[in-house]
Design a protein around this motif. Sequence first.
Motif, PDB file in Angstrom:
ATOM      1  N   VAL A 353       0.854  -1.212   0.000  1.00  0.00           N
ATOM      2  CA  VAL A 353       0.000   0.000   0.000  1.00  0.00           C
ATOM      3  C   VAL A 353       0.881   1.251   0.000  1.00  0.00           C
ATOM      4  O   VAL A 353       2.053   1.193   0.373  1.00  0.00           O
ATOM      5  N   ALA A 354       0.247   2.352  -0.405  1.00  0.00           N
ATOM      6  CA  ALA A 354       0.999   3.629  -0.427  1.00  0.00           C
ATOM      7  C   ALA A 354       1.299   4.061   1.014  1.00  0.00           C
ATOM      8  O   ALA A 354       0.580   3.679   1.938  1.00  0.00           O
ATOM      9  N   PRO A 355       2.372   4.835   1.191  1.00  0.00           N
ATOM     10  CA  PRO A 355       2.710   5.259   2.561  1.00  0.00           C
ATOM     11  C   PRO A 355       1.615   6.173   3.146  1.00  0.00           C
ATOM     12  O   PRO A 355       0.949   6.897   2.411  1.00  0.00           O
ATOM     13  N   GLU A 391      -7.861   0.646  -0.643  1.00  0.00           N
ATOM     14  CA  GLU A 391      -9.281   0.885  -0.981  1.00  0.00           C
ATOM     15  C   GLU A 391      -9.449   2.277  -1.567  1.00  0.00           C
ATOM     16  O   GLU A 391      -8.506   3.083  -1.528  1.00  0.00           O
ATOM     17  N   ASP A 392     -10.640   2.553  -2.082  1.00  0.00           N
ATOM     18  CA  ASP A 392     -10.963   3.873  -2.643  1.00  0.00           C
ATOM     19  C   ASP A 392      -9.905   4.330  -3.651  1.00  0.00           C
ATOM     20  O   ASP A 392      -9.321   5.415  -3.510  1.00  0.00           O
ATOM     21  N   ASN A 393      -9.655   3.481  -4.648  1.00  0.00           N
ATOM     22  CA  ASN A 393      -8.639   3.802  -5.676  1.00  0.00           C
ATOM     23  C   ASN A 393      -7.290   4.156  -5.062  1.00  0.00           C
ATOM     24  O   ASN A 393      -6.670   5.155  -5.409  1.00  0.00           O
ATOM     25  N   ALA A 394      -6.907   3.328  -4.116  1.00  0.00           N
ATOM     26  CA  ALA A 394      -5.608   3.486  -3.426  1.00  0.00           C
ATOM     27  C   ALA A 394      -5.504   4.783  -2.647  1.00  0.00           C
ATOM     28  O   ALA A 394      -4.412   5.229  -2.311  1.00  0.00           O
ATOM     29  N   ASN A 395      -6.658   5.380  -2.324  1.00  0.00           N
ATOM     30  CA  ASN A 395      -6.617   6.592  -1.487  1.00  0.00           C
ATOM     31  C   ASN A 395      -6.741   6.285  -0.003  1.00  0.00           C
ATOM     32  O   ASN A 395      -6.684   7.192   0.826  1.00  0.00           O
ATOM     33  N   ALA A 396      -6.978   5.026   0.303  1.00  0.00           N
ATOM     34  CA  ALA A 396      -7.098   4.643   1.708  1.00  0.00           C
ATOM     35  C   ALA A 396      -6.553   3.234   1.896  1.00  0.00           C
ATOM     36  O   ALA A 396      -6.468   2.464   0.934  1.00  0.00           O
ATOM     37  N   VAL A 397      -6.172   2.936   3.147  1.00  0.00           N
ATOM     38  CA  VAL A 397      -5.764   1.558   3.443  1.00  0.00           C
ATOM     39  C   VAL A 397      -6.708   1.022   4.508  1.00  0.00           C
ATOM     40  O   VAL A 397      -7.178   1.766   5.368  1.00  0.00           O
ATOM     41  N   VAL A 398      -6.992  -0.291   4.398  1.00  0.00           N
ATOM     42  CA  VAL A 398      -7.887  -0.898   5.385  1.00  0.00           C
ATOM     43  C   VAL A 398      -7.171  -2.087   6.031  1.00  0.00           C
ATOM     44  O   VAL A 398      -6.703  -2.987   5.338  1.00  0.00           O
ATOM     45  N   LEU A 399      -7.100  -2.020   7.342  1.00  0.00           N
ATOM     46  CA  LEU A 399      -6.485  -3.118   8.093  1.00  0.00           C
ATOM     47  C   LEU A 399      -7.608  -3.852   8.801  1.00  0.00           C
ATOM     48  O   LEU A 399      -8.398  -3.241   9.534  1.00  0.00           O
ATOM     49  N   SER A 463     -11.986  -3.529  11.776  1.00  0.00           N
ATOM     50  CA  SER A 463     -11.287  -2.951  10.621  1.00  0.00           C
ATOM     51  C   SER A 463     -11.069  -1.459  10.807  1.00  0.00           C
ATOM     52  O   SER A 463     -11.956  -0.735  11.289  1.00  0.00           O
ATOM     53  N   VAL A 464      -9.847  -1.055  10.445  1.00  0.00           N
ATOM     54  CA  VAL A 464      -9.471   0.364  10.561  1.00  0.00           C
ATOM     55  C   VAL A 464      -9.192   0.859   9.155  1.00  0.00           C
ATOM     56  O   VAL A 464      -8.445   0.243   8.409  1.00  0.00           O
ATOM     57  N   LYS A 465      -9.837   1.999   8.829  1.00  0.00           N
ATOM     58  CA  LYS A 465      -9.604   2.591   7.518  1.00  0.00           C
ATOM     59  C   LYS A 465      -8.841   3.901   7.710  1.00  0.00           C
ATOM     60  O   LYS A 465      -9.289   4.758   8.482  1.00  0.00           O
ATOM     61  N   LEU A 466      -7.703   4.027   7.047  1.00  0.00           N
ATOM     62  CA  LEU A 466      -6.900   5.247   7.206  1.00  0.00           C
ATOM     63  C   LEU A 466      -6.671   5.884   5.839  1.00  0.00           C
ATOM     64  O   LEU A 466      -6.430   5.168   4.859  1.00  0.00           O
ATOM     65  N   PRO A 467      -6.725   7.188   5.766  1.00  0.00           N
ATOM     66  CA  PRO A 467      -6.455   7.839   4.473  1.00  0.00           C
ATOM     67  C   PRO A 467      -4.958   7.781   4.142  1.00  0.00           C
ATOM     68  O   PRO A 467      -4.121   7.805   5.041  1.00  0.00           O
ATOM     69  N   VAL A 468      -4.682   7.711   2.849  1.00  0.00           N
ATOM     70  CA  VAL A 468      -3.271   7.639   2.432  1.00  0.00           C
ATOM     71  C   VAL A 468      -2.713   9.048   2.376  1.00  0.00           C
ATOM     72  O   VAL A 468      -3.348   9.932   1.810  1.00  0.00           O
TER      73      VAL A 468
END
Length: 468
Positions: A353-355, A391-399, A463-468
């Motif tokens: 995933v992106a940083p 997720e969201d076109n690589a704009n977010a990561v979901v753990l 699940s945790v969703k964080l913005p990239v």
Amino acid sequence: MFFERIAKLRHLLAFRLTLWYAAIFVLSASIAYVMIYFSLRSSIRDRVDEDLFIQSNEFETILTLQGPEMLQRAASIQAQAAGEKKMFFRFFYPSGVVFSSSNMSYWKTIGISRKAVDSIMRGEKRVYTTPIAKNGKHTVRILYSRVSDFVILQLGYSLESEYSLLLSFQRTFTVTMSVLGAVAVAVGWFMARRALSGVASVTRTARRISESDLKTRVPLLHRHNEIDQLALTFNQMLDRIQKLVAGTLQMNDNIAHDLRSPITRIRGLAEVTMINAGNLEEYRQMTAGTIEECDRLLSMINTMLTISRTEAGIGLGILEDLDFKALVWDACELFQPLAEDKGVMLAHQLEDVAPIKGNKAMLQRMVANLIDNAIKYTPCDGAVTVVLEAEDNANAVVLTVSDTGIGIPIEEQPKIFNRFYRCDQSRSQSGAGLGLSLARAIAYSHGGQIKVKSDLQAGSAFSVKLPV
Ligand code: ADP
């Protein structure tokens, strides 16, 4: 007493508004009065001047065509017809010697103006003056006009009836405006009081609240005006305050309750040792136990502080670009021995995933809390899976940390993120009920969200969703 009431009134907005209203009314009425009065007066004067001018022209024609005797006769007839108190004339030589005039008994005080005669002699055709009759009763308008080379006419016209018209206008205007002014002030006061009644109701509610409880709300009048907006905003603010106060009280209860247990344990340990211990070894054990309990207490207090600071948006420090996949990987590696010890299978599927921008130590704590809980609440032979995906076109990561553990009853799921909340079924496990509160505070402070899905006795997935 009366003055005290007035002094109090002075501070009322309604009173001030009414005062302004009255002042504006008086000012506009005065302007209207001045304008109407002067335009009326000047139009009266113009009309009189015009009449005098026509009259003098007539006299001039008579003098030229029919001679001085006919002029004298015509002038006398005119003056008598108009009324001796209304009109007069004098014919005089430039030297000031009068050779003919109407009956002047009423106009004795009106002489010949030297200034006007001089102007006529200098070549001016007509001069108007408005002297006040010496009896002071009324004004008169006088025209000086040269009717022939040697004869000057002084023609006077009383302005009495015109001025009495102005006077009656003055009276009617003043009376009407005074009545209207009084009505306007009364209506202004009523309207201002009515408009501000909503504010008074907000004030009353605020006063009642400070005196009693937080449940009272300002009644809405549904007029969709500013006052309704104020009441609505005030009520919303009260809702928030009520929630905050309830939260604080709840937290106080929790703190009191949860700090009491370790302190009671420490005290019990010390008491038992004091009564029973005979040798140094037993005292050493007590000291070790005390240190352990104190450490737990300290860690609880520190976690509480961290949660508060994180929720308040402080303490995150400078955010750095993080390789979240590596961070999750490390956490899984760290917990592998613990999972193995307990007979739980810990697996992971981590996507590249992106940083993300964040505080490393905080995010480590969040991930560790979730994995720790999953292992803790999953019995032996169960499995814990850690999945990381974009997720969201690589704009977010979901753990997602899922387990096959004891699960969480549906009615308790919304509460598990509250401080110190622990489900009844998990009380046998160690813990203070602060891990998920901290995880949520950290996720929120990074602009993310945290969710749980769980079935009792089947397992849970956080699940945790964080913005990239
Ligand atoms: P602690 O684990 O220290 O009790 P947490 O804040 O981490 O506190 O969790 C709050 C409560 O949520 C736990 O006491 C437990 O009842 C429940 N819980 C958390 N994670 C899980 C899980 N993976 N499975 C089942 N219950 C859980």
